[in-house]
Design an enzyme around this catalytic site. Structure first.
Site, PDB file in Angstrom:
ATOM      1  N   LYS A  10       0.833  -1.206   0.000  1.00 37.20           N
ATOM      2  CA  LYS A  10       0.000   0.000   0.000  1.00 37.20           C
ATOM      3  C   LYS A  10       0.873   1.264   0.000  1.00 37.20           C
ATOM      4  O   LYS A  10       2.097   1.190   0.228  1.00 37.20           O
ATOM      5  CB  LYS A  10      -0.923  -0.039   1.221  1.00 37.20           C
ATOM      6  CG  LYS A  10      -1.951  -1.184   1.188  1.00 37.20           C
ATOM      7  CD  LYS A  10      -2.860  -1.127   2.419  1.00 37.20           C
ATOM      8  CE  LYS A  10      -3.956  -2.185   2.359  1.00 37.20           C
ATOM      9  NZ  LYS A  10      -4.892  -2.060   3.527  1.00 37.20           N
ATOM     10  N   TYR A  50     -12.529  -3.003  -3.190  1.00 38.41           N
ATOM     11  CA  TYR A  50     -13.088  -2.886  -1.846  1.00 38.41           C
ATOM     12  C   TYR A  50     -14.613  -2.837  -1.845  1.00 38.41           C
ATOM     13  O   TYR A  50     -15.217  -2.305  -0.904  1.00 38.41           O
ATOM     14  CB  TYR A  50     -12.498  -1.659  -1.154  1.00 38.41           C
ATOM     15  CG  TYR A  50     -11.041  -1.842  -0.738  1.00 38.41           C
ATOM     16  CD1 TYR A  50     -10.673  -2.885   0.122  1.00 38.41           C
ATOM     17  CD2 TYR A  50     -10.043  -0.986  -1.175  1.00 38.41           C
ATOM     18  CE1 TYR A  50      -9.352  -3.065   0.509  1.00 38.41           C
ATOM     19  CE2 TYR A  50      -8.715  -1.153  -0.789  1.00 38.41           C
ATOM     20  CZ  TYR A  50      -8.374  -2.194   0.053  1.00 38.41           C
ATOM     21  OH  TYR A  50      -7.065  -2.374   0.452  1.00 38.41           O
ATOM     22  N   PHE A  58     -15.525   3.535   7.292  1.00 44.06           N
ATOM     23  CA  PHE A  58     -14.139   3.777   6.884  1.00 44.06           C
ATOM     24  C   PHE A  58     -13.946   3.696   5.369  1.00 44.06           C
ATOM     25  O   PHE A  58     -12.838   3.909   4.872  1.00 44.06           O
ATOM     26  CB  PHE A  58     -13.188   2.795   7.581  1.00 44.06           C
ATOM     27  CG  PHE A  58     -13.438   1.337   7.278  1.00 44.06           C
ATOM     28  CD1 PHE A  58     -12.857   0.724   6.173  1.00 44.06           C
ATOM     29  CD2 PHE A  58     -14.248   0.572   8.110  1.00 44.06           C
ATOM     30  CE1 PHE A  58     -13.095  -0.616   5.897  1.00 44.06           C
ATOM     31  CE2 PHE A  58     -14.491  -0.773   7.837  1.00 44.06           C
ATOM     32  CZ  PHE A  58     -13.914  -1.362   6.727  1.00 44.06           C
ATOM     33  N   ARG A  86      -1.614 -14.483   4.051  1.00 45.25           N
ATOM     34  CA  ARG A  86      -2.393 -13.883   5.143  1.00 45.25           C
ATOM     35  C   ARG A  86      -1.643 -14.077   6.470  1.00 45.25           C
ATOM     36  O   ARG A  86      -1.634 -13.202   7.328  1.00 45.25           O
ATOM     37  CB  ARG A  86      -3.798 -14.499   5.226  1.00 45.25           C
ATOM     38  CG  ARG A  86      -4.682 -14.218   4.033  1.00 45.25           C
ATOM     39  CD  ARG A  86      -5.147 -12.782   3.910  1.00 45.25           C
ATOM     40  NE  ARG A  86      -5.984 -12.324   4.993  1.00 45.25           N
ATOM     41  CZ  ARG A  86      -6.739 -11.215   4.943  1.00 45.25           C
ATOM     42  NH1 ARG A  86      -6.759 -10.457   3.835  1.00 45.25           N
ATOM     43  NH2 ARG A  86      -7.448 -10.845   5.965  1.00 45.25           N
ATOM     44  N   THR A  92      -5.399  -7.601  10.634  1.00 50.26           N
ATOM     45  CA  THR A  92      -5.693  -6.337   9.942  1.00 50.26           C
ATOM     46  C   THR A  92      -5.186  -5.126  10.724  1.00 50.26           C
ATOM     47  O   THR A  92      -4.634  -4.193  10.139  1.00 50.26           O
ATOM     48  CB  THR A  92      -7.216  -6.216   9.715  1.00 50.26           C
ATOM     49  OG1 THR A  92      -7.666  -7.365   8.979  1.00 50.26           O
ATOM     50  CG2 THR A  92      -7.564  -4.959   8.938  1.00 50.26           C
ATOM     51  N   ARG A 103       2.503  -6.656   9.162  1.00 46.61           N
ATOM     52  CA  ARG A 103       1.745  -5.596   9.831  1.00 46.61           C
ATOM     53  C   ARG A 103       2.191  -5.422  11.283  1.00 46.61           C
ATOM     54  O   ARG A 103       2.243  -4.296  11.793  1.00 46.61           O
ATOM     55  CB  ARG A 103       0.255  -5.895   9.748  1.00 46.61           C
ATOM     56  CG  ARG A 103      -0.305  -5.659   8.346  1.00 46.61           C
ATOM     57  CD  ARG A 103      -1.638  -6.323   8.185  1.00 46.61           C
ATOM     58  NE  ARG A 103      -2.373  -5.888   6.997  1.00 46.61           N
ATOM     59  CZ  ARG A 103      -3.506  -6.450   6.589  1.00 46.61           C
ATOM     60  NH1 ARG A 103      -4.028  -7.461   7.266  1.00 46.61           N
ATOM     61  NH2 ARG A 103      -4.122  -6.001   5.514  1.00 46.61           N
ATOM     62  N   ASN A 113      -1.842   0.074   7.000  1.00 43.28           N
ATOM     63  CA  ASN A 113      -1.381  -1.242   7.479  1.00 43.28           C
ATOM     64  C   ASN A 113      -0.533  -1.982   6.438  1.00 43.28           C
ATOM     65  O   ASN A 113      -0.482  -3.201   6.411  1.00 43.28           O
ATOM     66  CB  ASN A 113      -2.552  -2.079   8.002  1.00 43.28           C
ATOM     67  CG  ASN A 113      -3.555  -2.427   6.924  1.00 43.28           C
ATOM     68  OD1 ASN A 113      -3.419  -2.019   5.778  1.00 43.28           O
ATOM     69  ND2 ASN A 113      -4.551  -3.197   7.282  1.00 43.28           N
ATOM     70  N   HIS A 116      -1.904  -5.321   1.352  1.00 51.36           N
ATOM     71  CA  HIS A 116      -3.189  -5.968   1.064  1.00 51.36           C
ATOM     72  C   HIS A 116      -2.910  -7.368   0.551  1.00 51.36           C
ATOM     73  O   HIS A 116      -1.975  -7.569  -0.230  1.00 51.36           O
ATOM     74  CB  HIS A 116      -3.962  -5.188  -0.013  1.00 51.36           C
ATOM     75  CG  HIS A 116      -5.119  -5.968  -0.577  1.00 51.36           C
ATOM     76  ND1 HIS A 116      -6.345  -6.007   0.037  1.00 51.36           N
ATOM     77  CD2 HIS A 116      -5.206  -6.798  -1.657  1.00 51.36           C
ATOM     78  CE1 HIS A 116      -7.150  -6.817  -0.661  1.00 51.36           C
ATOM     79  NE2 HIS A 116      -6.478  -7.301  -1.684  1.00 51.36           N
ATOM     80  N   GLU A 127      -9.445 -10.193  -7.846  1.00 57.78           N
ATOM     81  CA  GLU A 127      -8.526  -9.058  -7.674  1.00 57.78           C
ATOM     82  C   GLU A 127      -7.422  -9.058  -8.737  1.00 57.78           C
ATOM     83  O   GLU A 127      -7.030  -7.999  -9.227  1.00 57.78           O
ATOM     84  CB  GLU A 127      -7.954  -9.091  -6.253  1.00 57.78           C
ATOM     85  CG  GLU A 127      -9.046  -8.815  -5.222  1.00 57.78           C
ATOM     86  CD  GLU A 127      -8.628  -9.065  -3.776  1.00 57.78           C
ATOM     87  OE1 GLU A 127      -7.450  -9.387  -3.533  1.00 57.78           O
ATOM     88  OE2 GLU A 127      -9.504  -8.945  -2.897  1.00 57.78           O
TER      89      GLU A 127
HETATM   90  P1  IDP Z   1      -7.786  -7.087   5.412  1.00 60.53           P
HETATM   91  O1  IDP Z   1      -6.978  -6.034   4.669  1.00 60.53           O
HETATM   92  O2  IDP Z   1      -7.013  -7.665   6.566  1.00 60.53           O
HETATM   93  O3  IDP Z   1      -8.383  -8.116   4.506  1.00 60.53           O
HETATM   94  P2  IDP Z   1     -10.451  -5.917   5.584  1.00 60.53           P
HETATM   95  O4  IDP Z   1     -11.403  -6.141   6.693  1.00 60.53           O
HETATM   96  O5  IDP Z   1     -10.742  -6.560   4.258  1.00 60.53           O
HETATM   97  O6  IDP Z   1      -8.988  -6.304   6.101  1.00 60.53           O
HETATM   98  O7  IDP Z   1     -10.346  -4.343   5.388  1.00 60.53           O
HETATM   99  C1  IDP Z   1      -9.717  -3.788   4.248  1.00 60.53           C
HETATM  100  C2  IDP Z   1      -8.856  -2.633   4.706  1.00 60.53           C
HETATM  101  O8  IDP Z   1      -9.684  -1.589   5.199  1.00 60.53           O
HETATM  102  C3  IDP Z   1      -7.907  -2.954   5.865  1.00 60.53           C
HETATM  103  O9  IDP Z   1      -6.695  -3.490   5.425  1.00 60.53           O
HETATM  104  C4  IDP Z   1      -7.720  -1.616   6.534  1.00 60.53           C
HETATM  105  O10 IDP Z   1      -6.704  -0.846   5.877  1.00 60.53           O
HETATM  106  C5  IDP Z   1      -9.061  -0.953   6.301  1.00 60.53           C
HETATM  107  N1  IDP Z   1      -9.943  -1.117   7.460  1.00 60.53           N
HETATM  108  C6  IDP Z   1     -10.571  -2.219   7.879  1.00 60.53           C
HETATM  109  N2  IDP Z   1     -11.323  -1.989   8.970  1.00 60.53           N
HETATM  110  C7  IDP Z   1     -11.155  -0.673   9.247  1.00 60.53           C
HETATM  111  C8  IDP Z   1     -11.679   0.176  10.267  1.00 60.53           C
HETATM  112  O11 IDP Z   1     -12.462  -0.227  11.139  1.00 60.53           O
HETATM  113  N3  IDP Z   1     -11.264   1.465  10.223  1.00 60.53           N
HETATM  114  C9  IDP Z   1     -10.391   1.952   9.287  1.00 60.53           C
HETATM  115  N4  IDP Z   1      -9.888   1.167   8.311  1.00 60.53           N
HETATM  116  C10 IDP Z   1     -10.266  -0.133   8.283  1.00 60.53           C
HETATM  117 MG    MG Z   2      -9.894  -7.979   3.077  1.00 59.52          MG
END
Ligand code: IDP
Ligand code: MG
Length: 134
Positions: A10, A50, A58, A86, A92, A103, A113, A116, A127
């Protein structure tokens, strides 16, 4: 089973100069980088990637952030590549991601973070098509 997964360093990971260290971790566990390109994510690609988060509080910030600067896009392949990546990425939220994960070691916040990675083989196929075409 040999799988492909879609991985993206990212904007914060690229801006902070972490590309080499992340690639090192991927190669160190025996996964192969099949394709790799530095690029800006378009708003259309971001929305497609997304789509599952559309409407969440968010979502808008996530789209703005992922389109804010260059990313490194990759197709990574190997035995159970989705699961292995993963595991390498960690949880996350960097605050709860285990030490030793990307992370956990480098992440600063939930939105910044670092990396992805697809969450299933089906997501990976979708994707990869979004970011590299058919
Ligand atoms: P992942 O990247 O671990 O698969 P997801 O739940 O798919 O996590 O969320 C996608 C991205 O959205 C996360 O990597 C993070 O950057 C962001 N994200 C997820 N939950 C939140 C939140 O509650 N607040 C702000 N950003 C979030
Ligand atoms: Mg995800």
């Amino acid at each position: 089973m040999i799988q492909q997964t879609y991985i993206m360093i990212k904007p914060d990971g690229v801006a902070r100069g972490l590309v080499g260290r992340i690639i090192d971790r991927i190669e160190s566990v025996g996964l192969a980088i099949e394709r790799m390109e530095m690029a800006r994510v378009t708003p259309e690609e971001a929305a497609a990637n997304y789509a599952e988060h559309e409407g969440k509080p968010f979502y808008q910030g996530l789209i703005e952030y992922i389109t804010s600067g260059p990313v490194v896009k990759m197709v990574v392949s190997g035995e159970e590549a989705v699961l292995v990546m993963r595991k390498l990425m960690g949880a996350t939220d960097p605050k709860t991601a285990a030490p030793g994960t990307i992370r956990g070691d480098f992440g600063l916040s939930l939105d910044a973070n670092i990396v992805h990675g697809s969450d299933s083989p089906e997501s990976a196929a979708r994707e990869i098509a979004i970011f590299f075409g058919q």
